[in-house]
Design an enzyme around this catalytic site. Sequence first.
Site, short mmCIF file in Angstrom:
data_model
loop_
_atom_site.label_atom_id
_atom_site.label_comp_id
_atom_site.label_asym_id
_atom_site.label_seq_id
_atom_site.Cartn_x
_atom_site.Cartn_y
_atom_site.Cartn_z
N ASN A 40 1.05 -1.19 0.14
CA ASN A 40 -0.10 -0.05 -0.19
C ASN A 40 0.76 1.24 -0.05
O ASN A 40 2.18 1.26 0.68
CB ASN A 40 -1.10 0.04 0.91
N ILE A 41 0.36 2.01 -0.62
CA ILE A 41 1.21 3.55 -0.67
C ILE A 41 -0.16 4.60 -0.60
O ILE A 41 -0.97 4.78 -1.18
CB ILE A 41 1.54 3.90 -2.18
N GLU A 42 0.45 5.09 0.79
CA GLU A 42 -0.42 6.38 0.97
C GLU A 42 -0.36 7.82 0.65
O GLU A 42 0.70 7.78 0.11
CB GLU A 42 -0.73 6.40 2.61
N CYS A 51 -4.31 0.57 -2.42
CA CYS A 51 -3.96 -0.51 -1.65
C CYS A 51 -2.84 -1.67 -2.29
O CYS A 51 -2.68 -1.57 -3.43
CB CYS A 51 -5.26 -1.27 -1.61
N GLU A 53 -3.28 -4.82 -2.92
CA GLU A 53 -3.82 -5.62 -3.92
C GLU A 53 -3.63 -4.79 -5.31
O GLU A 53 -3.21 -5.46 -6.38
CB GLU A 53 -5.01 -6.25 -3.74
N CYS A 84 -10.17 -4.91 0.45
CA CYS A 84 -11.39 -3.91 0.74
C CYS A 84 -12.28 -4.27 -0.53
O CYS A 84 -12.05 -4.72 -1.69
CB CYS A 84 -10.83 -2.61 0.79
N CYS A 87 -10.69 -3.30 -4.18
CA CYS A 87 -9.89 -4.27 -4.50
C CYS A 87 -10.54 -5.25 -4.93
O CYS A 87 -10.11 -6.24 -5.83
CB CYS A 87 -8.81 -4.71 -3.38
N1 THU Z 1 -5.27 -1.31 2.59
C1 THU Z 1 -4.89 -2.20 1.57
O1 THU Z 1 -3.57 -2.15 1.13
N2 THU Z 1 -5.53 -3.27 1.11
C2 THU Z 1 -6.82 -3.53 1.46
O2 THU Z 1 -7.69 -4.48 1.05
C3 THU Z 1 -7.47 -2.56 2.47
C4 THU Z 1 -6.68 -1.50 2.91
C5 THU Z 1 -4.36 -0.38 3.02
C6 THU Z 1 -4.96 1.15 2.54
C7 THU Z 1 -4.72 1.91 3.56
O3 THU Z 1 -3.11 2.23 3.21
C8 THU Z 1 -4.35 1.09 4.82
O4 THU Z 1 -4.46 -0.21 4.42
C9 THU Z 1 -5.37 1.55 5.85
O5 THU Z 1 -6.79 1.50 5.30
#
Ligand code: THU
Length: 128
Positions: A40-42, A51, A53, A84, A87
């Site tokens: 994941n990259i915010e 996300c 995935e 989520c 995804c």
């Molecule tokens: N996140 C994912 O990488 N995959 C998911 O299926 C659910 C959420 C990440 C997004 C965000 O950076 C962190 O989890 C918290 O929500």
Amino acid sequence: MYEIIEKAKQAKEMAYAPYSHFKVGACIEGDNGKLYSGCNIESVSFTPTICAERNAIGQAVMDGCKSFRKVAVACSGEGYAWPCGVCRQMLSEFGLDMMVIVVDKDGNTKSRTLRDLLPEAFTTYEEG
Ligand code: THU
């Protein structure tokens, strides 16, 4: 099975998650047998966050791979990080029969098919 889980755990360590502090790693296995990882990259403006995935899907598509056997997802928190809704929808683009494996921080796993996780999936096309 072991390698895809290890790669998902390794990918988690690459996460850029300074806002949630929730690291996620995914590894997706193509029908070509290759493994593609993503984390994941915010973003400070939150919405653009990607996300793990979907990042892994991007790596695969860039390599010309568009059908998948399974995806493993590992996270830094307690319990399991099931993909989520966004995804699930994005994974469904590439087939509902793939296995989704989630891994907790102790290495325990659970798995379901994507079809189970996204019943009555939206599509504008007939499957097949
Ligand atoms: N996140 C994912 O990488 N995959 C998911 O299926 C659910 C959420 C990440 C997004 C965000 O950076 C962190 O989890 C918290 O929500």
